[in-house]
Design a protein around this motif. Sequence first.
Motif, PDB file in Angstrom:
ATOM      1  N   GLY A   1      13.756 -11.824  11.013  1.00 32.29           N
ATOM      2  CA  GLY A   1      14.265 -13.102  10.516  1.00 32.29           C
ATOM      3  C   GLY A   1      13.656 -13.498   9.184  1.00 32.29           C
ATOM      4  N   LYS A   2      12.924 -12.564   8.568  1.00 32.49           N
ATOM      5  CA  LYS A   2      12.282 -12.827   7.282  1.00 32.49           C
ATOM      6  C   LYS A   2      12.759 -11.775   6.293  1.00 32.49           C
ATOM      7  CE  LYS A   2       9.215 -15.775   9.180  1.00 32.49           C
ATOM      8  NZ  LYS A   2       7.971 -15.275   9.722  1.00 32.49           N
ATOM      9  N   MET A   3      12.465 -12.041   5.010  1.00 29.06           N
ATOM     10  CA  MET A   3      12.783 -11.046   3.990  1.00 29.06           C
ATOM     11  C   MET A   3      11.494 -10.368   3.550  1.00 29.06           C
ATOM     12  SD  MET A   3      16.045 -11.221   3.318  1.00 29.06           S
ATOM     13  CE  MET A   3      16.439 -10.773   1.626  1.00 29.06           C
ATOM     14  N   MET A   4      11.597  -9.078   3.197  1.00 29.17           N
ATOM     15  CA  MET A   4      10.458  -8.447   2.542  1.00 29.17           C
ATOM     16  C   MET A   4      10.552  -8.738   1.059  1.00 29.17           C
ATOM     17  SD  MET A   4      10.101  -4.809   4.532  1.00 29.17           S
ATOM     18  CE  MET A   4       8.589  -4.262   3.762  1.00 29.17           C
ATOM     19  N   ASN A   5       9.397  -8.819   0.416  1.00 29.55           N
ATOM     20  CA  ASN A   5       9.385  -9.146  -1.006  1.00 29.55           C
ATOM     21  C   ASN A   5      10.045  -8.041  -1.824  1.00 29.55           C
ATOM     22  OD1 ASN A   5       7.959  -8.915  -3.803  1.00 29.55           O
ATOM     23  ND2 ASN A   5       7.819 -11.054  -3.173  1.00 29.55           N
ATOM     24  N   LYS A   6      11.014  -8.457  -2.665  1.00 31.86           N
ATOM     25  CA  LYS A   6      11.775  -7.428  -3.385  1.00 31.86           C
ATOM     26  C   LYS A   6      10.973  -6.765  -4.484  1.00 31.86           C
ATOM     27  CE  LYS A   6      13.655 -10.588  -6.768  1.00 31.86           C
ATOM     28  NZ  LYS A   6      14.792 -11.203  -7.447  1.00 31.86           N
ATOM     29  N   GLN A   7      10.133  -7.551  -5.200  1.00 33.87           N
ATOM     30  CA  GLN A   7       9.389  -6.936  -6.314  1.00 33.87           C
ATOM     31  C   GLN A   7       8.451  -5.843  -5.816  1.00 33.87           C
ATOM     32  OE1 GLN A   7      10.300  -7.600  -9.200  1.00 33.87           O
ATOM     33  NE2 GLN A   7      11.017  -9.717  -9.331  1.00 33.87           N
ATOM     34  N   LEU A   8       7.741  -6.160  -4.731  1.00 34.57           N
ATOM     35  CA  LEU A   8       6.865  -5.137  -4.164  1.00 34.57           C
ATOM     36  C   LEU A   8       7.695  -3.942  -3.708  1.00 34.57           C
ATOM     37  CD1 LEU A   8       4.308  -7.220  -2.070  1.00 34.57           C
ATOM     38  CD2 LEU A   8       3.884  -5.949  -4.167  1.00 34.57           C
ATOM     39  N   GLY A   9       8.881  -4.236  -3.200  1.00 31.29           N
ATOM     40  CA  GLY A   9       9.780  -3.166  -2.760  1.00 31.29           C
ATOM     41  C   GLY A   9      10.169  -2.255  -3.915  1.00 31.29           C
ATOM     42  N   PHE A  10      10.512  -2.869  -5.058  1.00 29.93           N
ATOM     43  CA  PHE A  10      10.876  -2.058  -6.224  1.00 29.93           C
ATOM     44  C   PHE A  10       9.700  -1.171  -6.630  1.00 29.93           C
ATOM     45  CE2 PHE A  10      13.770  -5.790  -7.650  1.00 29.93           C
ATOM     46  CZ  PHE A  10      14.757  -5.367  -6.778  1.00 29.93           C
ATOM     47  N   ALA A  11       8.525  -1.810  -6.751  1.00 26.99           N
ATOM     48  CA  ALA A  11       7.346  -1.048  -7.175  1.00 26.99           C
ATOM     49  C   ALA A  11       7.068   0.088  -6.190  1.00 26.99           C
ATOM     50  CB  ALA A  11       6.135  -1.966  -7.283  1.00 26.99           C
ATOM     51  N   HIS A  12       7.184  -0.235  -4.899  1.00 29.21           N
ATOM     52  CA  HIS A  12       6.967   0.764  -3.865  1.00 29.21           C
ATOM     53  C   HIS A  12       7.893   1.949  -4.070  1.00 29.21           C
ATOM     54  CE1 HIS A  12       7.721   1.977   0.579  1.00 29.21           C
ATOM     55  NE2 HIS A  12       6.748   2.694   0.093  1.00 29.21           N
ATOM     56  N   PHE A  13       9.172   1.667  -4.303  1.00 30.25           N
ATOM     57  CA  PHE A  13      10.111   2.773  -4.453  1.00 30.25           C
ATOM     58  C   PHE A  13       9.795   3.631  -5.670  1.00 30.25           C
ATOM     59  CE2 PHE A  13      13.790   4.581  -6.601  1.00 30.25           C
ATOM     60  CZ  PHE A  13      14.083   5.569  -5.686  1.00 30.25           C
ATOM     61  N   TRP A  14       9.624   3.004  -6.833  1.00 31.21           N
ATOM     62  CA  TRP A  14       9.473   3.815  -8.051  1.00 31.21           C
ATOM     63  C   TRP A  14       8.211   4.652  -8.009  1.00 31.21           C
ATOM     64  CZ3 TRP A  14      13.584   5.048 -10.356  1.00 31.21           C
ATOM     65  CH2 TRP A  14      14.656   4.163 -10.409  1.00 31.21           C
ATOM     66  N   LEU A  15       7.122   4.058  -7.516  1.00 32.87           N
ATOM     67  CA  LEU A  15       5.888   4.844  -7.415  1.00 32.87           C
ATOM     68  C   LEU A  15       6.052   5.974  -6.397  1.00 32.87           C
ATOM     69  CD1 LEU A  15       3.152   2.050  -7.506  1.00 32.87           C
ATOM     70  CD2 LEU A  15       3.674   3.743  -9.266  1.00 32.87           C
TER      71      LEU A  15
END
Lengths: 356, 608
Positions: free
Chosen positions: B462-476
């Motif tokens: 019922g919550k969202m994960m933070n998108k910015q951290l998600g982006f950084a996570h993916f690219w790294l």
Amino acid sequence: MNWLIIFTVVLGVLAVARLLKVMELSAALRGGDVNDITEDNNKNNALTWIVFGVLFFYAFYWQVKNYGALLLPESASEHGLKTDMLFDVSMWIITPTFFATHIFLFYYIFKYYHRKGQKATFFAHSTKLELIWTVIPTIVLTSLIVYGIGTWNEITTPAPQETMVIELYAKQYDWTARYAGKDNQLGKASFRLIDGVNALGIDVKDEAASDDKIVRGEFHIPVGKSVNFKFHSRDVIHSAYMPHFRAQMNCVPGMETMLHFVPTITTAEMRVKTGNDKFDYLLLCNKICGASHFNMQMKIVVESQEEFDKWISEKKTFAQEIAPPAPVAATVDSAAVAADSTKVDSATVKVVAQVH
Amino acid sequence: MSSHAETLDHGHHDAHGHDHEHFHDDHDHHEESFISKYVFSQDHKMISKQFLVTAVFMGILAMMMSIFFRLQLGWPGKSFPILETFLGKWAPGGVLAPDMYLALVTIHGTIMVFFVLTGGLSGTFSNLLIPFQIGARDMASGFLNMLSYWFFLLSSVIMVISLFLETGPASGGWTIYPPLSALPQAMPGSGMGMTLWLVSMAIFIVSSLLGSLNYIVTVVNLRVKGMSMTRLPLTIWAFLVTAILGVLSFPVLFAAALLLIFDRSFGTSFYLSDIYIGGQALEHTGGSPILFQHLFWFLGHPEVYIVLLPALGLTSEIISTNARKPIFGYKAMIGSILVIAFLSFIVWGHHMFITGMNPFLGSVFTFTTLLVAIPSAVKVFNYITTLWKGNIVFTPAMLFAVGLVSTFITGGLTGIILGDSALDINIHDTYFVVAHFHIVMGASAIFGMFAGVYHWFPRMYGKMMNKQLGFAHFWLTIVSVYGVFFPMHFLGLAGIPRRYYTNTEFALFDSFSDINAMISTFAILGAIAQCLFLFNFFYSIFKGAKTKHNPWNANTMEWTAPTEHIHGNWPGAIPEVHRWPYDYSKPGMPEDFVQQTVPLQNGEVESH
């Protein structure tokens, strides 16, 4: 020191947590949700894909250029030329595919990132397209399969008659080579006959064994002649890997495996070709076999027939090796080992001998 | 006769009555106890979270292990105090011991393949999505489902306990080939460590079978009205086929493990023959170590697809949703899943080309293996066409889904090399293999899993994960995945065997020490990137921003249910299904998505 690290990490985590909360609140003030994907997000990620794509291809090129020179030198065996050819053909098929699919992938995700007012095309199905990309891979792969199996069949034919037989015997963690000698027949062996003197468990009563020659540390083979290797292991599975000859076969306790090849380049010639005067062919173990798996090696020397004949003539035969302490002693030893085995066991020895 | 029928009827009536009461009246004012809600839960949503969190912890362990052995491989013989901190006597002076190196490699593989990518991936998403996406109140048997999780946890705990044994955990490689794994004389890890490994896996298989049977029954029987098989989301097709693969292949691994237990503990000789070790000839005769390999890979190869298919299913769904376009070639996608699944049972011999098998058999396995490339190619082309002329929203989930397409291509293509028996001779068991399977199965499956977590996190918590951290996570992550595994192709082609504690014993490999240091650096970068994910995951569970209903504007059934978790998923009747799940950007529709529960409009043609 350790506590300082832990303290810093905890502090860092707390700081990031606060930062996220601040971002969330400021987004709420602007009337949005902090995790809504904005137009900027889409654009930036699309651009990053292009940057990534360019770097990706450049890294590929850079590695081929720099690491390509470190790969194995040209094949030092006849059949290896065939498998290297098959490898090159396969690479010429998969590398362009790799580039083409990735170029389409990167290009499309860049070109079609989400913009306001843009609508995706409803395109769910096309028999024609799907037929094309089922049929083309099928044709390509069928050709590769036919070519690959053809090569495999050529190189796995039984060794020609009169091929010199060498046994490669593996144990934790070294290799022993046994030449079949004048009669080109390996003497029978059984794990039950192994003792301190007779490390391979060779049956001293077998006539064929007496002219066998056992060598350690390095073994020699003559250039241009087919060699038929027979592999055994006394404990766990090992794998005899001779990368320069494009040859590998598992050594499995309880069974015999074999392969044969014709070495084409002598060690001396290969030293010239590679420009490395310390170059040596190697036999490595390539199946996890225990703690010292990483250092189970044996040197291989490829030389002319004359050099080989000279080298092998200087080696003692098995009969000579066990002779000095009187062969009777060895027989008694192996008999002693066999003594505590039951009737069933001696029957099994027979079966084993037959298998061998 | 009649009384029997009556009883049945009565029973049925009772069950029905119970259902009715439970779902329509009970859920609002019945408070579940802490134990029944969070611990011994029979609710698929909670069980899915239990699987996920357990897998995340196992994943952390396995990742730390990989960093430990990468330190040794990158900088052989160098002292790293962190190794001694964690491994104690196994890393005296901060230098990893050879025995522990093999143990780390073994347990890293075991945990990643079974506990993270089988238990974690299928356990999490089959449990979460099967009832939600087919419109069911829960799994066919909530109780079996609960058992499935608890067996999974038990097997995880046993595997972790084996790390603390004095003789160390199993260390014969994750494929545990006997005789190495069968004989404690061969290596210390083959003592108690191997026993616990086998016990743990036996329990894991029980868990997997209970889960899989449940998934199959649920998909076949509990679909809501209108949810025909050709209206199922591709996720469900993937989960269904995965479960069938599991049911057919895991029992074979069980048999293999059982016979190994017999050989180890009860003196049988299924896999052992003619062995002289530790100064004595063993009594075992007549067995074959190769038999174990046949049994192991009869599971082992389908296992690759048990790991991969759910990831492909998840990404099909995520790519279609975020490209705002129907998945291209829906039926071809189902077809390729089925063909891949079928072929996965007749290719196991390609792991054994150099065991001395009959060359004819080798050519048969080459033939079947290379055929797998055809349905795989179809899937890739269909993904790319789905992106073509889309309107792509880059959620973190979408980034990972596209990443999967890339790794699936890269790793899949090298399979064409390895599957060719003549080529396998020289690259078998080298780093080329390590590169291949980590990219095609490891990275792809974990990308699919990350994509799934980011995409369905709002549905789970019922919550969202933070998108910015998600982006950084993916690219790294994608940079480090390719940084680690791409150079390994070259190591393999140079003839460097895998599972070597160090390559310094061979002058032949000296020129590769820089590459190994670089690979290890990328591995550490990758581990740091995963810390972003871990923080984001746990932070968002407790403190994340609340999600709105259906945050990705998706079509599938799970987004029609209320965001709050309620027992039975939907209050009142489950909505009927009227269309397939991929009506994105359909012309003539007011919005760019049409949920499956929306009836066809006048004159609208149903798409497939």
